[in-house]
Design a protein around this motif. Structure first.
Motif, PDB file in Angstrom:
ATOM      1  N   ASN A 193     -37.486 102.132  -6.116  1.00 14.61           N
ATOM      2  CA  ASN A 193     -38.234 102.249  -7.375  1.00 14.61           C
ATOM      3  C   ASN A 193     -38.078 100.934  -8.139  1.00 14.61           C
ATOM      4  O   ASN A 193     -37.226 100.791  -9.016  1.00 14.61           O
ATOM      5  N   ASP A 194     -38.909  99.970  -7.765  1.00 13.70           N
ATOM      6  CA  ASP A 194     -38.821  98.611  -8.306  1.00 13.70           C
ATOM      7  C   ASP A 194     -39.695  98.494  -9.547  1.00 13.70           C
ATOM      8  O   ASP A 194     -40.713  97.808  -9.554  1.00 13.70           O
ATOM      9  N   PHE A 195     -39.271  99.151 -10.633  1.00  8.77           N
ATOM     10  CA  PHE A 195     -40.061  99.137 -11.867  1.00  8.77           C
ATOM     11  C   PHE A 195     -40.146  97.735 -12.470  1.00  8.77           C
ATOM     12  O   PHE A 195     -41.076  97.425 -13.208  1.00  8.77           O
ATOM     13  N   ALA A 196     -39.159  96.866 -12.172  1.00  7.39           N
ATOM     14  CA  ALA A 196     -39.136  95.509 -12.735  1.00  7.39           C
ATOM     15  C   ALA A 196     -39.892  94.503 -11.880  1.00  7.39           C
ATOM     16  O   ALA A 196     -39.974  93.326 -12.238  1.00  7.39           O
ATOM     17  N   ASN A 197     -40.433  94.934 -10.749  1.00  9.25           N
ATOM     18  CA  ASN A 197     -41.190  94.049  -9.851  1.00  9.25           C
ATOM     19  C   ASN A 197     -40.379  92.824  -9.430  1.00  9.25           C
ATOM     20  O   ASN A 197     -40.864  91.687  -9.477  1.00  9.25           O
ATOM     21  N   LEU A 198     -39.177  93.055  -8.986  1.00 14.29           N
ATOM     22  CA  LEU A 198     -38.319  91.958  -8.521  1.00 14.29           C
ATOM     23  C   LEU A 198     -38.581  91.615  -7.054  1.00 14.29           C
ATOM     24  O   LEU A 198     -38.188  90.543  -6.602  1.00 14.29           O
ATOM     25  N   LEU A 199     -39.231  92.500  -6.329  1.00 14.74           N
ATOM     26  CA  LEU A 199     -39.408  92.353  -4.886  1.00 14.74           C
ATOM     27  C   LEU A 199     -40.880  92.211  -4.526  1.00 14.74           C
ATOM     28  O   LEU A 199     -41.762  92.710  -5.234  1.00 14.74           O
ATOM     29  N   SER A 200     -41.127  91.543  -3.416  1.00 11.89           N
ATOM     30  CA  SER A 200     -42.480  91.510  -2.875  1.00 11.89           C
ATOM     31  C   SER A 200     -42.729  92.821  -2.136  1.00 11.89           C
ATOM     32  O   SER A 200     -41.800  93.570  -1.829  1.00 11.89           O
ATOM     33  N   GLU A 201     -43.974  93.095  -1.817  1.00 12.04           N
ATOM     34  CA  GLU A 201     -44.301  94.342  -1.124  1.00 12.04           C
ATOM     35  C   GLU A 201     -43.657  94.381   0.264  1.00 12.04           C
ATOM     36  O   GLU A 201     -43.197  95.439   0.716  1.00 12.04           O
ATOM     37  N   SER A 202     -43.614  93.232   0.947  1.00 10.60           N
ATOM     38  CA  SER A 202     -42.973  93.201   2.274  1.00 10.60           C
ATOM     39  C   SER A 202     -41.472  93.458   2.165  1.00 10.60           C
ATOM     40  O   SER A 202     -40.883  94.116   3.032  1.00 10.60           O
ATOM     41  N   GLU A 203     -40.850  92.962   1.096  1.00 11.78           N
ATOM     42  CA  GLU A 203     -39.419  93.205   0.893  1.00 11.78           C
ATOM     43  C   GLU A 203     -39.162  94.678   0.590  1.00 11.78           C
ATOM     44  O   GLU A 203     -38.197  95.276   1.103  1.00 11.78           O
ATOM     45  N   ARG A 204     -40.028  95.265  -0.224  1.00 12.73           N
ATOM     46  CA  ARG A 204     -39.882  96.696  -0.514  1.00 12.73           C
ATOM     47  C   ARG A 204     -40.005  97.515   0.767  1.00 12.73           C
ATOM     48  O   ARG A 204     -39.241  98.455   0.995  1.00 12.73           O
ATOM     49  N   GLU A 205     -40.974  97.168   1.596  1.00  6.81           N
ATOM     50  CA  GLU A 205     -41.189  97.925   2.827  1.00  6.81           C
ATOM     51  C   GLU A 205     -40.011  97.771   3.789  1.00  6.81           C
ATOM     52  O   GLU A 205     -39.624  98.730   4.465  1.00  6.81           O
ATOM     53  N   SER A 206     -39.442  96.585   3.848  1.00  6.63           N
ATOM     54  CA  SER A 206     -38.271  96.361   4.705  1.00  6.63           C
ATOM     55  C   SER A 206     -37.091  97.226   4.253  1.00  6.63           C
ATOM     56  O   SER A 206     -36.429  97.877   5.067  1.00  6.63           O
ATOM     57  N   LEU A 207     -36.832  97.244   2.944  1.00  4.59           N
ATOM     58  CA  LEU A 207     -35.742  98.072   2.414  1.00  4.59           C
ATOM     59  C   LEU A 207     -36.051  99.557   2.596  1.00  4.59           C
ATOM     60  O   LEU A 207     -35.174 100.352   2.949  1.00  4.59           O
ATOM     61  N   ARG A 208     -37.320  99.908   2.364  1.00  4.92           N
ATOM     62  CA  ARG A 208     -37.730 101.305   2.514  1.00  4.92           C
ATOM     63  C   ARG A 208     -37.519 101.773   3.954  1.00  4.92           C
ATOM     64  O   ARG A 208     -37.030 102.889   4.187  1.00  4.92           O
ATOM     65  N   LYS A 209     -37.844 100.923   4.907  1.00  3.96           N
ATOM     66  CA  LYS A 209     -37.672 101.275   6.321  1.00  3.96           C
ATOM     67  C   LYS A 209     -36.198 101.493   6.645  1.00  3.96           C
ATOM     68  O   LYS A 209     -35.832 102.441   7.344  1.00  3.96           O
ATOM     69  N   ARG A 210     -35.339 100.628   6.115  1.00  5.31           N
ATOM     70  CA  ARG A 210     -33.910 100.780   6.370  1.00  5.31           C
ATOM     71  C   ARG A 210     -33.369 102.043   5.714  1.00  5.31           C
ATOM     72  O   ARG A 210     -32.559 102.773   6.301  1.00  5.31           O
ATOM     73  N   LEU A 211     -33.799 102.333   4.492  1.00 11.90           N
ATOM     74  CA  LEU A 211     -33.328 103.522   3.781  1.00 11.90           C
ATOM     75  C   LEU A 211     -33.804 104.803   4.464  1.00 11.90           C
ATOM     76  O   LEU A 211     -33.068 105.794   4.524  1.00 11.90           O
TER      77      LEU A 211
END
Length: 336
Positions: free
Chosen positions: A36-54
């Motif tokens: 839940n990156d409400f502050a937009n600190l990550l790129s979409e690819s970074e979010r997806e990478s973390l999401r995949k690991r989680l």
């Protein structure tokens, strides 16, 4: 006068209760259970990478971890500590399994230059020091350089390590050799709670055994030999980590006894057809309208397929696809 005082006190209590209720209502709602990156600190690819690991961690270990970023705390919480805010957010969302309470949250508040690791009640306060070392030595230096993505992966490394061995503290990195005082504190903690259960289980597994047939002495076979005495379903359970089998053989009559030990933490489901703990589940997206999601499960032994609906009760304190867990305020805070 006495009646007036009582009435006044009751009014103050009502105001206090309303303030707490308003504060809880001011908390953000989760978009998803992972990032839940409400502050937009990550790129979409970074979010997806973390999401995949989680997703992988949750599927393989049954462990709920959520990553949360905000520019600032919610309006009603501006003057309150990040510790109280993180605990309230954790409990409002219901992070973690309801029965185990083993969820973990990493919260980053950008404007305040603060971060918080919030732990579920399962872990107890004996792990706060280890989480503080993770925060101070690994995460804060990366936060200071605004390397948010790298910091989150470092945090997940530490959380996975904690979940693998919740009964004992994480290894301590020391700049001056062994920390001797941990011997006293760690020894005391090891005799209580989960550590006591682990010790008892190991004692039961390792104690000498008598053959039930001839009363002769038995020996436990090594892992590479005991598989010869396990059927394919039992071997699959061991490979998935859902059940560990000890095989004991009598030294006199060659009688064999197979003793199962089910894993305390496993995402494997029990197959209704073969009764083995070999079901691997995949969940459909969480549906707010339906109030839950479907788990599609396939037995890795007999290939039987089944599904079940998982409903999240809002009254149970869970939302956004979480399992209804809670925190008692344990964890660690970092500032930079």
């Amino acid at each position: 006068m006495k009646r007036l005082c009582c009435s006044s006190n009751g009014f103050l209590i009502l105001l206090w209760f309303c303030a707490l209720t308003a504060s809880a209502g001011d908390l953000p709602r989760p978009i998803e259970p992972y990032v839940n990156d409400f502050a937009n600190l990550l790129s979409e690819s970074e979010r997806e990478s973390l999401r995949k690991r989680l997703r992988s961690i949750r599927s393989e270990r049954g462990l709920e971890i959520t990553l949360v970023t905000q520019q600032q705390k919610s309006a009603d919480w501006q003057q309150r500590s990040i510790e109280s805010y993180a605990t309230a957010l954790f409990n409002e969302w219901g992070v973690g399994n309801r029965e185990r309470n083993d969820g973990i949250m990493l919260l980053i508040i950008v404007a305040d230059r603060e971060a918080r690791i919030e732990l579920g009640k399962f872990y107890g306060r004996e792990h706060d020091g280890n989480m503080q070392r993770l925060m101070d030595r690994k995460l804060v230096p990366l936060f200071r350089e605004q390397q948010w993505y790298e910091a989150m992966h470092r945090a997940l490394d530490g959380f996975e390590q904690l979940h693998r061995s919740p009964e004992s503290p994480l290894p301590v990195e020391s700049d001056s050799g062994p920390v001797l005082w941990l011997l006293g504190l760690g020894g005391a903690a090891a005799l209580t709670g989960g550590a006591g259960l682990v010790w008892f289980r190991r004692h039961q597994r390792n104690k000498p055994r008598q053959c039930q047939r001839c009363l002769g002495a038995m020996v436990r076979l090594s892992e590479d030999i005991d598989d010869r005495h396990l059927d394919k379903g039992q071997q699959k359970e061991e490979s998935l980590g859902s059940v560990d089998y000890d095989v004991w053989k009598c030294t006199y009559c060659d009688n064999v006894e197979i003793i199962p030990y089910k894993a305390w933490f496993t995402s494997a489901e029990t197959c209704p057809q073969c009764r083995k703990h070999t079901g691997k589940s995949e969940r459909t997206p969480y549906s707010p309208a339906a109030g839950g999601y479907y788990l599609n499960i396939t037995c890795q032994h007999c290939q039987h397929h089944w599904s079940r609906f998982v409903r999240h009760s809002q009254s149970g304190g869970s939302s956004g696809g979480f399992g209804g867990g809670s925190s008692g305020g344990g964890g660690a805070t970092g500032r930079w």
